[in-house]
Design an enzyme around this catalytic site. Sequence first.
Site, PDB file in Angstrom:
ATOM      1  N   ALA A  72       0.815  -1.217   0.000  1.00  0.00           N
ATOM      2  CA  ALA A  72       0.000   0.000   0.000  1.00  0.00           C
ATOM      3  C   ALA A  72       0.846   1.263   0.000  1.00  0.00           C
ATOM      4  O   ALA A  72       0.447   2.276  -0.588  1.00  0.00           O
ATOM      5  CB  ALA A  72      -0.928  -0.007   1.215  1.00  0.00           C
ATOM      6  N   THR A  73       2.013   1.223   0.632  1.00  0.00           N
ATOM      7  CA  THR A  73       2.868   2.416   0.645  1.00  0.00           C
ATOM      8  C   THR A  73       3.269   2.804  -0.768  1.00  0.00           C
ATOM      9  O   THR A  73       3.228   3.985  -1.145  1.00  0.00           O
ATOM     10  CB  THR A  73       4.112   2.180   1.513  1.00  0.00           C
ATOM     11  OG1 THR A  73       3.711   2.010   2.876  1.00  0.00           O
ATOM     12  CG2 THR A  73       5.078   3.357   1.427  1.00  0.00           C
ATOM     13  N   ASN A 140      -6.283   2.919  10.984  1.00  0.00           N
ATOM     14  CA  ASN A 140      -5.534   1.759  11.443  1.00  0.00           C
ATOM     15  C   ASN A 140      -5.299   1.742  12.945  1.00  0.00           C
ATOM     16  O   ASN A 140      -5.028   0.674  13.513  1.00  0.00           O
ATOM     17  CB  ASN A 140      -4.185   1.684  10.719  1.00  0.00           C
ATOM     18  CG  ASN A 140      -3.385   2.968  10.844  1.00  0.00           C
ATOM     19  OD1 ASN A 140      -3.834   4.033  10.415  1.00  0.00           O
ATOM     20  ND2 ASN A 140      -2.198   2.885  11.404  1.00  0.00           N
ATOM     21  N   GLN A 168      -7.364  -0.944   5.737  1.00  0.00           N
ATOM     22  CA  GLN A 168      -8.045  -1.596   6.858  1.00  0.00           C
ATOM     23  C   GLN A 168      -9.508  -1.897   6.552  1.00  0.00           C
ATOM     24  O   GLN A 168     -10.189  -2.516   7.367  1.00  0.00           O
ATOM     25  CB  GLN A 168      -7.958  -0.705   8.102  1.00  0.00           C
ATOM     26  CG  GLN A 168      -6.548  -0.410   8.578  1.00  0.00           C
ATOM     27  CD  GLN A 168      -5.850  -1.619   9.182  1.00  0.00           C
ATOM     28  OE1 GLN A 168      -6.480  -2.589   9.588  1.00  0.00           O
ATOM     29  NE2 GLN A 168      -4.526  -1.561   9.243  1.00  0.00           N
ATOM     30  N   SER A 184      -3.592  -3.439   0.662  1.00  0.00           N
ATOM     31  CA  SER A 184      -2.420  -4.267   0.957  1.00  0.00           C
ATOM     32  C   SER A 184      -2.882  -5.669   1.320  1.00  0.00           C
ATOM     33  O   SER A 184      -3.747  -5.840   2.189  1.00  0.00           O
ATOM     34  CB  SER A 184      -1.627  -3.655   2.116  1.00  0.00           C
ATOM     35  OG  SER A 184      -0.462  -4.399   2.379  1.00  0.00           O
ATOM     36  N   ALA A 185      -2.292  -6.695   0.682  1.00  0.00           N
ATOM     37  CA  ALA A 185      -2.777  -8.067   0.824  1.00  0.00           C
ATOM     38  C   ALA A 185      -2.680  -8.607   2.247  1.00  0.00           C
ATOM     39  O   ALA A 185      -3.556  -9.343   2.704  1.00  0.00           O
ATOM     40  CB  ALA A 185      -2.018  -8.990  -0.125  1.00  0.00           C
ATOM     41  N   HIS A 186      -1.622  -8.249   2.965  1.00  0.00           N
ATOM     42  CA  HIS A 186      -1.428  -8.884   4.269  1.00  0.00           C
ATOM     43  C   HIS A 186      -2.372  -8.362   5.353  1.00  0.00           C
ATOM     44  O   HIS A 186      -2.376  -8.874   6.477  1.00  0.00           O
ATOM     45  CB  HIS A 186       0.036  -8.766   4.723  1.00  0.00           C
ATOM     46  CG  HIS A 186       0.443  -7.415   5.222  1.00  0.00           C
ATOM     47  ND1 HIS A 186       0.566  -7.125   6.554  1.00  0.00           N
ATOM     48  CD2 HIS A 186       0.791  -6.285   4.563  1.00  0.00           C
ATOM     49  CE1 HIS A 186       0.976  -5.876   6.708  1.00  0.00           C
ATOM     50  NE2 HIS A 186       1.111  -5.346   5.515  1.00  0.00           N
ATOM     51  N   THR A 222       9.172  -6.951 -12.793  1.00  0.00           N
ATOM     52  CA  THR A 222       8.558  -8.251 -13.005  1.00  0.00           C
ATOM     53  C   THR A 222       7.587  -8.570 -11.879  1.00  0.00           C
ATOM     54  O   THR A 222       7.944  -8.508 -10.697  1.00  0.00           O
ATOM     55  CB  THR A 222       9.643  -9.352 -13.063  1.00  0.00           C
ATOM     56  OG1 THR A 222      10.546  -9.049 -14.119  1.00  0.00           O
ATOM     57  CG2 THR A 222       9.017 -10.725 -13.297  1.00  0.00           C
ATOM     58  N   CYS A 304       3.783   0.831  12.546  1.00  0.00           N
ATOM     59  CA  CYS A 304       4.782   1.643  11.854  1.00  0.00           C
ATOM     60  C   CYS A 304       5.446   2.650  12.792  1.00  0.00           C
ATOM     61  O   CYS A 304       6.527   3.132  12.519  1.00  0.00           O
ATOM     62  CB  CYS A 304       4.136   2.377  10.692  1.00  0.00           C
ATOM     63  SG  CYS A 304       3.372   1.274   9.487  1.00  0.00           S
TER      64      CYS A 304
END
Length: 356
Positions: A72-73, A140, A168, A184-186, A222, A304
């Site tokens: 996401a960043t 968040n 979130q 963001s996937a995680h 890639t 963070c």
Amino acid sequence: MIYLDYQATTPLAPEAREAILRWLDGPGGEGFGNPHSAHRMGRMAKAAIDLARDQVAALLPPGGRVIFTGGATEAINLAIRGSGKGGSVSVSAIEHAAVLDTAADLGRAHHLNVAKTGQCNVDQDLPADIRLVCVMQVNNEIGTIQPTVDWHRKAKAANALYLCDAVQAYGKIEVTGADMIAISAHKFHGPKGIGALWVRNGVDLSEVQTGGGQEHGLRSGTLSPALIAGMGAAAAVAKERMAADAAHVDVLWDRARELFGDWDLNGSADARWHGNLNIRRKGLDVNRLMSECRTVMFSAGSACASGSGRPSHVLKAIGLTDKQAKSSIRLGFGRYTTIDEIEEAAAIINEAAGRQ
């Protein structure tokens, strides 16, 4: 150990792990091809990415495209830097550092205030030279849900674009109303190291890093079929389980509120994702508490900013003093959290806090 830090990261879904492993296969398998190659293995990898792109897009508004990024960043940087150089960028006071620091780096940041509940109300003036508005959907640190549809309308009325940090929110609640959306996937049981920027059709961006021109010429490099396939699988599960996950989280929230009934709640109890419980206790030494509760994984603020020693900018923005902010903890829970874990964690934390 009991994991209650879902805002920092979420456990990997079994379905996502299975998808990742398939596209990591080396000799003897066919999953390690470069998705930008024209041969059969490359086309197979590209097909996996195309499927994942559709799976991720299924939880986003229609009429846009998904650009895969490293997280996401990176997505936020692409949106803010790639959408123009001149004009002001309005950001809410409780945005993630990825938004705040990027806007500040451009030298044209304009800050929007939030109420004590943590909501950024739309009855605020925007600069005359506004080009981009950034208001996240779910905070968040305190879980406050923002009026994103209203902010999108306000931005459009000012001939500005609207970027929504939905990190979130994605996979938990409906994501609506934006020109660009970062995820963001995680944060929804996918792998780390992969995210995406959704861009509404008709919104033009400039590349912020040069290279081979992959990802619509906006994000060179890639692509990782394994990480992207894992993200797609996690998105598909989130779509299927969204209602069930939300109902489960509400049950956990109600029980946690009972167990921490003598703590003060930070932020709104209603306009909030209930998987986020940010609470404080007068005079609490959070560092000591975390040291004495080593079997419970929770946070003293956003991941963070942990270890910085500074009070949370989010808690300060909603009117808390430095002492109040530093006596706050954040408990995050979700799909794989059990009632027994909530109860055991509450007993451990309350006992340690009581000793203070």
